[in-house]
Design an enzyme around this catalytic site. Structure first.
Site, PDB file in Angstrom:
ATOM      1  N   CYS A  45       0.846  -1.195   0.000  1.00 33.06           N
ATOM      2  CA  CYS A  45       0.000   0.000   0.000  1.00 33.06           C
ATOM      3  C   CYS A  45       0.891   1.258   0.000  1.00 33.06           C
ATOM      4  O   CYS A  45       2.041   1.221   0.421  1.00 33.06           O
ATOM      5  CB  CYS A  45      -0.880  -0.044   1.247  1.00 33.06           C
ATOM      6  N   HIS A  46       0.313   2.375  -0.432  1.00 29.65           N
ATOM      7  CA  HIS A  46       1.057   3.638  -0.449  1.00 29.65           C
ATOM      8  C   HIS A  46       1.553   4.027   0.942  1.00 29.65           C
ATOM      9  O   HIS A  46       2.590   4.682   1.070  1.00 29.65           O
ATOM     10  CB  HIS A  46       0.183   4.764  -1.013  1.00 29.65           C
ATOM     11  N   THR A  47       0.831   3.635   1.986  1.00 29.31           N
ATOM     12  CA  THR A  47       1.260   3.976   3.344  1.00 29.31           C
ATOM     13  C   THR A  47       2.582   3.296   3.687  1.00 29.31           C
ATOM     14  O   THR A  47       3.433   3.876   4.363  1.00 29.31           O
ATOM     15  CB  THR A  47       0.176   3.591   4.365  1.00 29.31           C
ATOM     16  N   HIS A  67       0.648  -3.900   6.060  1.00 29.04           N
ATOM     17  CA  HIS A  67      -0.583  -3.831   6.856  1.00 29.04           C
ATOM     18  C   HIS A  67      -1.822  -4.270   6.075  1.00 29.04           C
ATOM     19  O   HIS A  67      -2.938  -4.085   6.554  1.00 29.04           O
ATOM     20  CB  HIS A  67      -0.781  -2.409   7.408  1.00 29.04           C
ATOM     21  N   GLU A  68      -1.624  -4.847   4.899  1.00 27.40           N
ATOM     22  CA  GLU A  68      -2.749  -5.427   4.147  1.00 27.40           C
ATOM     23  C   GLU A  68      -2.455  -6.917   3.987  1.00 27.40           C
ATOM     24  O   GLU A  68      -1.932  -7.341   2.951  1.00 27.40           O
ATOM     25  CB  GLU A  68      -2.879  -4.783   2.760  1.00 27.40           C
ATOM     26  N   CYS A  97     -11.157  -2.811  20.685  1.00 27.23           N
ATOM     27  CA  CYS A  97     -11.113  -3.473  21.991  1.00 27.23           C
ATOM     28  C   CYS A  97     -12.507  -3.678  22.562  1.00 27.23           C
ATOM     29  O   CYS A  97     -12.727  -4.569  23.388  1.00 27.23           O
ATOM     30  CB  CYS A  97     -10.248  -2.682  22.972  1.00 27.23           C
ATOM     31  N   CYS A 100     -12.862   0.788  25.270  1.00 26.64           N
ATOM     32  CA  CYS A 100     -12.461   2.193  25.435  1.00 26.64           C
ATOM     33  C   CYS A 100     -13.624   3.102  25.015  1.00 26.64           C
ATOM     34  O   CYS A 100     -14.582   2.672  24.378  1.00 26.64           O
ATOM     35  CB  CYS A 100     -11.208   2.507  24.638  1.00 26.64           C
ATOM     36  N   CYS A 103     -14.412   2.977  21.285  1.00 26.96           N
ATOM     37  CA  CYS A 103     -15.146   1.786  20.848  1.00 26.96           C
ATOM     38  C   CYS A 103     -16.603   1.836  21.286  1.00 26.96           C
ATOM     39  O   CYS A 103     -17.495   1.336  20.582  1.00 26.96           O
ATOM     40  CB  CYS A 103     -14.491   0.512  21.387  1.00 26.96           C
ATOM     41  N   CYS A 111     -10.360   3.083  17.830  1.00 33.80           N
ATOM     42  CA  CYS A 111      -9.977   2.504  19.121  1.00 33.80           C
ATOM     43  C   CYS A 111      -8.598   3.017  19.535  1.00 33.80           C
ATOM     44  O   CYS A 111      -7.668   3.042  18.735  1.00 33.80           O
ATOM     45  CB  CYS A 111      -9.945   0.980  19.009  1.00 33.80           C
ATOM     46  N   ARG A 115      -2.888   2.530  21.070  1.00 34.64           N
ATOM     47  CA  ARG A 115      -2.394   3.507  20.089  1.00 34.64           C
ATOM     48  C   ARG A 115      -0.964   3.971  20.380  1.00 34.64           C
ATOM     49  O   ARG A 115      -0.151   4.091  19.462  1.00 34.64           O
ATOM     50  CB  ARG A 115      -3.335   4.717  20.065  1.00 34.64           C
ATOM     51  N   CYS A 174      -7.019  -2.792   4.312  1.00 33.32           N
ATOM     52  CA  CYS A 174      -6.788  -1.348   4.261  1.00 33.32           C
ATOM     53  C   CYS A 174      -7.527  -0.683   3.108  1.00 33.32           C
ATOM     54  O   CYS A 174      -8.617  -0.179   3.263  1.00 33.32           O
ATOM     55  CB  CYS A 174      -5.289  -1.032   4.181  1.00 33.32           C
ATOM     56  N   ARG A 369      -3.150  -2.763  -7.134  1.00 40.20           N
ATOM     57  CA  ARG A 369      -2.634  -3.482  -5.979  1.00 40.20           C
ATOM     58  C   ARG A 369      -1.830  -4.687  -6.456  1.00 40.20           C
ATOM     59  O   ARG A 369      -2.271  -5.430  -7.332  1.00 40.20           O
ATOM     60  CB  ARG A 369      -3.761  -3.975  -5.058  1.00 40.20           C
TER      61      ARG A 369
END
Length: 374
Positions: A45-47, A67-68, A97, A100, A103, A111, A115, A174, A369
């Site tokens: 991904c671009h991130t 992260h994908e 979670c 919190c 959530c 969430c 973090r 993502c 992708r």
């Protein structure tokens, strides 16, 4: 291998601006409320590229990006009750979670339980599960899917249909979910709406898909690369325009095309000037513009306050507003029942050893992708 260290391959980013290096790493067993996952497939991904470039203010090195992804639970730590070895899962960069105040609030999906440590590249207890050549390797976005095995918090895992093809549904971790949700959750596009989508990469195409599912009557794709137009129309764009083809600002073009502006606009690039254009292309009185793209560190957005005083709304979205643990399995089901497209986003498939080529394809604009089989 439960309770034992696993040696496996991972693509390690040793420093910013350098290609990833395939290394043998050690992955420690999961601790309390953690899950170790065998990753089967991951997309780029671009991130990931943004962090690798060194522009990400939270970017830390050395790190395992990604992260994908999608995979199978290998083992679980103490106290994990909702997951077991053998479950088919998607790791989540935004956890859920369920406890919190974020959530518990239906207005957000952000969430905050883990973090702080996630932003530092660490597990919730402040340590890493990865080592390589005697050095600690950091986690990324709580997922680190560029590895044969990864360890994630149990609140960062969605259990999905075991029949789902992992080399496709990994994309729901993502990009597709983000764009699709931006339309149906954040903007809440209504039937008959007129929409404009700025940036026709993977996320932009997912926005178009969401607008179409929501019943938009007109979906205008905007990009400076006309080679992307045909695919955008396959996803549901009714027309596409190149902002470089006009002598006037693109927002003025869109206002003329749509009798006063669009009902909904989406910025899917991460360019603050385009974010302004997207807002100003919205109709006076009710237009809504959603920022989906991630701008570079330190960038600021600007417009004249009158744009907002006269009834336009500027919104942002992260992961399309989906509360992750509960929503991702539903998105997989929507894909399995052919309500949403996923296969059509995959333009390239590569082996793990070719992962740097996936970044090259993305930077050249040749891919939507690329899926890497781990």
């Amino acid at each position: 291998m439960a309770n034992q260290v696993i040696k496996c391959k991972a693509a390690v980013a040793w420093e910013a601006g350098k290609p990833l290096s395939i290394e043998e790493i050690e992955v420690a067993p999961p601790k309390a409320h953690e899950v170790r996952i065998k990753i089967i497939a991951t997309a780029v991904c671009h991130t990931d590229a943004y962090t690798l470039s060194g522009a990400d203010p939270e970017g830390c090195f050395p790190v395992i990006l990604g992260h994908e992804g999608a995979g199978i639970v290998e083992s679980v730590g103490e106290g994990v009750t909702k997951l077991k070895a053998g479950d088919t899962v998607i790791p989540l960069y935004i956890p859920q979670c369920g406890e919190c105040k974020f959530c518990l609030n239906p207005k957000t999906n952000l969430c905050q339980k883990i973090r702080v440590t996630q932003g530092k590249g660490l597990m919730p207890d402040g340590t890493s599960r990865f080592t390589c050549k005697g050095k600690t390797i950091l986690h990324y976005m709580g997922t680190s899917t560029f590895s044969e095995y990864t360890v994630v918090a149990d609140i960062s895992v969605a259990k999905i249909d075991p029949l789902a093809p992992l080399d496709k549904v990994c994309l729901l971790g993502c990009g597709i979910s983000t764009g699709y949700g931006a339309a149906v959750n954040t903007a809440k596009v209504e039937p008959g709406s007129v929409c404009a989508v700025f940036g026709l990469g993977g996320v932009g195409l997912a926005v178009i898909m969401g607008c179409k599912v929501a019943g938009a009557s007109r979906i205008i794709g905007v990009d400076i690369n006309k080679d992307k137009f045909a695919r955008a129309k396959e996803f549901g764009a009714t027309e596409c325009i190149n902002s470089q083809d006009f002598s006037k600002p693109i927002q003025e073009v869109l206002i003329e095309m749509t009798d006063g502006g669009v009902d909904y606009s989406f910025e899917c690039i991460g360019n603050v000037k385009v974010m302004r254009a997207a807002l100003e292309a919205c109709h006076k009185g009710w237009g809504v513009s959603v920022v989906v793209g991630v701008a570079a560190s330190g960038e600021e957005i600007a417009t004249r306050p009158f744009q907002l005083v006269t009834g336009r709304t500027w919104k942002g979205t992260a992961f399309g507003g989906w509360k992750s643990v509960e929503s991702v399995p539903k998105l997989v089901s929507e894909y399995m029942s052919k309500k949403i497209k996923v296969d059509e986003f995959v333009t390239h498939n590569l082996s793990f050893d070719e992962i740097n080529k996936a970044f090259e394809l993305m930077h050249s604009g040749k891919s939507i992708r690329t899926v890497v089989k781990i």
